[in-house]
Design a protein around this motif. Structure first.
Motif, PDB file in Angstrom:
ATOM      1  N   LEU A   4       3.112 -21.156 -75.052  1.00 22.67           N
ATOM      2  CA  LEU A   4       2.720 -22.136 -76.061  1.00 22.67           C
ATOM      3  C   LEU A   4       3.982 -22.562 -76.805  1.00 22.67           C
ATOM      4  CD1 LEU A   4      -0.279 -20.080 -77.455  1.00 22.67           C
ATOM      5  CD2 LEU A   4      -0.440 -22.072 -75.961  1.00 22.67           C
ATOM      6  N   ILE A   5       4.240 -23.859 -76.852  1.00 27.08           N
ATOM      7  CA  ILE A   5       5.425 -24.376 -77.543  1.00 27.08           C
ATOM      8  C   ILE A   5       4.966 -25.375 -78.594  1.00 27.08           C
ATOM      9  CG2 ILE A   5       7.628 -25.564 -77.324  1.00 27.08           C
ATOM     10  CD1 ILE A   5       7.718 -24.658 -74.405  1.00 27.08           C
ATOM     11  N   SER A  34       9.378 -35.335 -81.692  1.00 30.35           N
ATOM     12  CA  SER A  34      10.747 -34.945 -81.359  1.00 30.35           C
ATOM     13  C   SER A  34      10.778 -33.753 -80.401  1.00 30.35           C
ATOM     14  CB  SER A  34      11.550 -34.624 -82.625  1.00 30.35           C
ATOM     15  OG  SER A  34      11.058 -33.462 -83.262  1.00 30.35           O
ATOM     16  N   LEU A  35       9.686 -33.031 -80.317  1.00 34.04           N
ATOM     17  CA  LEU A  35       9.613 -31.885 -79.414  1.00 34.04           C
ATOM     18  C   LEU A  35       9.964 -32.288 -77.989  1.00 34.04           C
ATOM     19  CD1 LEU A  35       8.809 -28.869 -79.623  1.00 34.04           C
ATOM     20  CD2 LEU A  35       6.541 -29.542 -78.907  1.00 34.04           C
ATOM     21  N   LEU A  36       9.483 -33.451 -77.566  1.00 35.12           N
ATOM     22  CA  LEU A  36       9.781 -33.935 -76.217  1.00 35.12           C
ATOM     23  C   LEU A  36      10.830 -35.030 -76.211  1.00 35.12           C
ATOM     24  CD1 LEU A  36       6.207 -33.880 -74.675  1.00 35.12           C
ATOM     25  CD2 LEU A  36       8.052 -32.221 -74.408  1.00 35.12           C
ATOM     26  N   GLY A  37      11.413 -35.306 -77.372  1.00 33.41           N
ATOM     27  CA  GLY A  37      12.526 -36.248 -77.472  1.00 33.41           C
ATOM     28  C   GLY A  37      13.804 -35.456 -77.636  1.00 33.41           C
ATOM     29  N   ASP A  38      14.251 -35.340 -78.864  1.00 33.25           N
ATOM     30  CA  ASP A  38      15.478 -34.590 -79.155  1.00 33.25           C
ATOM     31  C   ASP A  38      15.363 -33.118 -78.779  1.00 33.25           C
ATOM     32  OD1 ASP A  38      16.539 -36.916 -80.186  1.00 33.25           O
ATOM     33  OD2 ASP A  38      16.105 -36.391 -82.276  1.00 33.25           O
ATOM     34  N   GLY A  39      14.178 -32.579 -78.829  1.00 35.27           N
ATOM     35  CA  GLY A  39      13.990 -31.156 -78.554  1.00 35.27           C
ATOM     36  C   GLY A  39      13.727 -30.820 -77.102  1.00 35.27           C
ATOM     37  N   ARG A  40      13.778 -31.817 -76.228  1.00 37.01           N
ATOM     38  CA  ARG A  40      13.393 -31.598 -74.832  1.00 37.01           C
ATOM     39  C   ARG A  40      14.244 -30.544 -74.124  1.00 37.01           C
ATOM     40  NH1 ARG A  40      16.097 -36.281 -75.150  1.00 37.01           N
ATOM     41  NH2 ARG A  40      17.800 -36.664 -73.697  1.00 37.01           N
ATOM     42  N   HIS A  41      15.521 -30.435 -74.499  1.00 34.39           N
ATOM     43  CA  HIS A  41      16.381 -29.433 -73.859  1.00 34.39           C
ATOM     44  C   HIS A  41      15.966 -28.019 -74.269  1.00 34.39           C
ATOM     45  CE1 HIS A  41      18.830 -32.680 -72.403  1.00 34.39           C
ATOM     46  NE2 HIS A  41      18.989 -33.138 -73.642  1.00 34.39           N
ATOM     47  N   ASP A  97      -3.315 -15.601 -80.576  1.00 39.87           N
ATOM     48  CA  ASP A  97      -4.122 -14.434 -80.921  1.00 39.87           C
ATOM     49  C   ASP A  97      -5.339 -14.288 -80.005  1.00 39.87           C
ATOM     50  OD1 ASP A  97      -2.433 -13.727 -82.989  1.00 39.87           O
ATOM     51  OD2 ASP A  97      -3.652 -14.701 -84.531  1.00 39.87           O
ATOM     52  N   LEU A  98      -5.809 -15.396 -79.464  1.00 38.43           N
ATOM     53  CA  LEU A  98      -7.003 -15.375 -78.611  1.00 38.43           C
ATOM     54  C   LEU A  98      -6.696 -15.172 -77.135  1.00 38.43           C
ATOM     55  CD1 LEU A  98      -8.943 -18.372 -80.204  1.00 38.43           C
ATOM     56  CD2 LEU A  98      -9.504 -15.940 -80.407  1.00 38.43           C
ATOM     57  N   ILE A  99      -5.486 -15.538 -76.709  1.00 38.01           N
ATOM     58  CA  ILE A  99      -5.142 -15.495 -75.280  1.00 38.01           C
ATOM     59  C   ILE A  99      -4.267 -14.269 -75.003  1.00 38.01           C
ATOM     60  CG2 ILE A  99      -4.027 -16.693 -73.375  1.00 38.01           C
ATOM     61  CD1 ILE A  99      -4.478 -19.321 -74.946  1.00 38.01           C
ATOM     62  N   PRO A 100      -4.756 -13.354 -74.185  1.00 34.20           N
ATOM     63  CA  PRO A 100      -3.905 -12.226 -73.803  1.00 34.20           C
ATOM     64  C   PRO A 100      -2.663 -12.739 -73.062  1.00 34.20           C
ATOM     65  CG  PRO A 100      -6.178 -11.870 -73.100  1.00 34.20           C
ATOM     66  CD  PRO A 100      -6.069 -13.290 -73.564  1.00 34.20           C
ATOM     67  N   ASN A 101      -1.551 -12.108 -73.248  1.00 28.61           N
ATOM     68  CA  ASN A 101      -0.292 -12.475 -72.577  1.00 28.61           C
ATOM     69  C   ASN A 101       0.218 -13.848 -72.969  1.00 28.61           C
ATOM     70  OD1 ASN A 101      -0.177 -10.031 -71.051  1.00 28.61           O
ATOM     71  ND2 ASN A 101      -1.715 -10.898 -69.686  1.00 28.61           N
ATOM     72  N   ALA A 102      -0.144 -14.337 -74.142  1.00 30.26           N
ATOM     73  CA  ALA A 102       0.364 -15.624 -74.612  1.00 30.26           C
ATOM     74  C   ALA A 102       1.700 -15.419 -75.312  1.00 30.26           C
ATOM     75  CB  ALA A 102      -0.623 -16.284 -75.562  1.00 30.26           C
ATOM     76  N   ASP A 103       2.633 -16.315 -75.042  1.00 38.05           N
ATOM     77  CA  ASP A 103       3.954 -16.283 -75.654  1.00 38.05           C
ATOM     78  C   ASP A 103       4.084 -17.553 -76.493  1.00 38.05           C
ATOM     79  OD1 ASP A 103       6.601 -15.953 -76.331  1.00 38.05           O
ATOM     80  OD2 ASP A 103       7.374 -16.278 -74.303  1.00 38.05           O
ATOM     81  N   LEU A 104       4.124 -17.401 -77.808  1.00 37.40           N
ATOM     82  CA  LEU A 104       4.218 -18.545 -78.721  1.00 37.40           C
ATOM     83  C   LEU A 104       5.672 -18.775 -79.105  1.00 37.40           C
ATOM     84  CD1 LEU A 104       3.007 -20.703 -80.608  1.00 37.40           C
ATOM     85  CD2 LEU A 104       2.737 -18.884 -82.319  1.00 37.40           C
ATOM     86  N   ASN A 105       6.137 -19.993 -78.899  1.00 35.32           N
ATOM     87  CA  ASN A 105       7.469 -20.415 -79.310  1.00 35.32           C
ATOM     88  C   ASN A 105       7.321 -21.552 -80.309  1.00 35.32           C
ATOM     89  OD1 ASN A 105      10.051 -19.728 -77.179  1.00 35.32           O
ATOM     90  ND2 ASN A 105       8.011 -19.059 -76.628  1.00 35.32           N
ATOM     91  N   VAL A 106       7.892 -21.391 -81.487  1.00 34.97           N
ATOM     92  CA  VAL A 106       7.875 -22.443 -82.494  1.00 34.97           C
ATOM     93  C   VAL A 106       9.304 -22.924 -82.683  1.00 34.97           C
ATOM     94  CG1 VAL A 106       7.330 -23.064 -84.872  1.00 34.97           C
ATOM     95  CG2 VAL A 106       5.861 -21.466 -83.638  1.00 34.97           C
TER      96      VAL A 106
END
Length: 64
Positions: free
Chosen positions: A9-10, A45-52, A28-37
């Motif tokens: 999850l990003i 900007s997540l998929l613009g400037d933050g795409r890298h 919290d609901l998904i086992p084996n979930a990796d959250l990146n903030v």
């Protein structure tokens, strides 16, 4: 809770449309979930400037 595969999850820390709190709830609901903030990114900007940064996290996740 029925998802059995690893999940990445990003979210942008400044995203007001789908805020990181949603990702935290999902993680919290998904086992084996990796959250990146990405604190400095917003919804667009997540998929613009933050795409890298996003691409690196996806690569790392797939290689682990």
């Amino acid at each position: 809770k029925d998802v059995t595969c690893p999940v990445l999850l990003i979210y942008g820390g400044k995203d007001t449309e789908t805020p990181p709190e949603i990702g935290k709830r999902l993680a919290d609901l998904i086992p084996n979930a990796d959250l990146n903030v990405l604190e400095t990114q917003d919804h667009y900007s997540l998929l613009g400037d933050g795409r890298h940064q996003v691409a690196k996290r996806i690569r790392d996740f797939l290689q682990s």
